[in-house]
Design a protein around this motif. Structure first.
Motif, short mmCIF file in Angstrom:
data_model
loop_
_atom_site.label_atom_id
_atom_site.label_comp_id
_atom_site.label_asym_id
_atom_site.label_seq_id
_atom_site.Cartn_x
_atom_site.Cartn_y
_atom_site.Cartn_z
N GLU A 1 14.54 -3.70 2.31
CA GLU A 1 13.32 -3.02 2.21
C GLU A 1 12.88 -3.06 0.74
O GLU A 1 13.62 -2.52 -0.19
N ASP B 1 1.03 -1.17 0.05
CA ASP B 1 0.13 -0.01 -0.11
C ASP B 1 0.93 1.15 0.23
O ASP B 1 0.41 2.41 0.60
N THR C 1 10.14 -1.37 -1.76
CA THR C 1 9.48 -0.31 -1.67
C THR C 1 8.08 -0.51 -2.79
O THR C 1 7.40 0.57 -2.92
N ARG D 1 3.62 1.54 1.66
CA ARG D 1 4.56 1.52 2.77
C ARG D 1 5.87 0.48 2.47
O ARG D 1 5.43 -0.62 1.94
N PRO D 2 7.06 0.71 2.95
CA PRO D 2 8.05 -0.33 2.53
C PRO D 2 7.65 -1.73 3.33
O PRO D 2 7.14 -1.61 4.29
#
Length: 217
Positions: free
Chosen positions: A146, A104, A148, A106-107
């Motif tokens: 992470e 959505d 993205t 967020r990472p």
């Protein structure tokens, strides 16, 4: 004894009654039948004492079976409550599992696991219709990564659920393709016949047994 069985017989079991209720009913019926049998025996031809001993032994066995069933049912209920109480502490934490990813914007922390001999790792992202939307080279390392949520053009992916896999290469040779584990917050824990399920962000469900790590966000 046929007449006594008709007089004191138990009703047929129904699906709504527990098995222990039937055993208890049979236990009481047996006692009534034995009492009536003793009261109505022929004085000229009394029942042999050995027969009484056998019936009393049977009576005792039925009583023990009733108690055993009740104890097992109580233990099963207590174990179920204990398991749910332990899982209640998981809610609010982040679980790591090889499951679809809800993106959505967020990472999302990934836990890649490239093959030991790999010198190149490619993260492959597919959408809900199994279309490849991104292929990105990532570090050849088991350290957290992470993600993205960008497409092959670098644009942000639409909000939705995606599947991630990791291709491990040695030079140009593909060694393995494996699912990628990621961390997601636990919103709910649900019990069921198939085992306890954890509900992650985006409504994604995973079995508690498939979780490989927990962490505090």
């Amino acid at each position: 004894m046929d007449a006594l069985s008709t007089q004191f017989g138990s009703p047929a079991p129904s699906a709504s009654q527990p098995r222990s209720a039937f055993a208890s009913s049979d236990f009481e019926t047996f006692l009534k039948m034995l009492t009536v049998q003793m009261q109505n025996q022929d004085p000229m031809n009394p029942i042999d004492s050995a027969d009484y001993a056998v019936q009393l032994a049977t009576f005792s066995g039925v009583e023990q079976a009733v108690r055993t069933n009740q104890l097992l049912e109580n233990l099963q209920s207590q174990f179920g409550l204990l398991g749910m109480a332990q899982l209640a502490g998981w809610v609010g934490q982040e679980a790591r599992a090889a499951a679809p990813v809800y993106m959505d914007g967020r990472p999302v922390t990934l836990s890649p696991n490239p093959a030991a001999a790999a010198n190149r790792a490619v993260l492959v992202v597919t959408d809900s219709q199994s279309r490849v939307v991104s292929r990105d080279d990532i570090p050849v390392s088991a350290e957290p990564y992470e993600w993205t949520g960008t497409s092959a053009t670098g644009a942000a992916l639409p909000v939705g659920i995606y599947n991630l896999s990791l291709e491990s290469y040695y030079s140009d040779d593909l060694l393995t393709t494996t699912p990628v584990e990621h961390y997601a917050p636990i919103l709910e824990a649900r019990g069921g016949p198939g085992g306890t399920k954890l509900i992650l962000r985006g409504g994604i469900e995973v079995l508690a047994t498939d979780v490989t790590a927990l962490r505090v966000p």
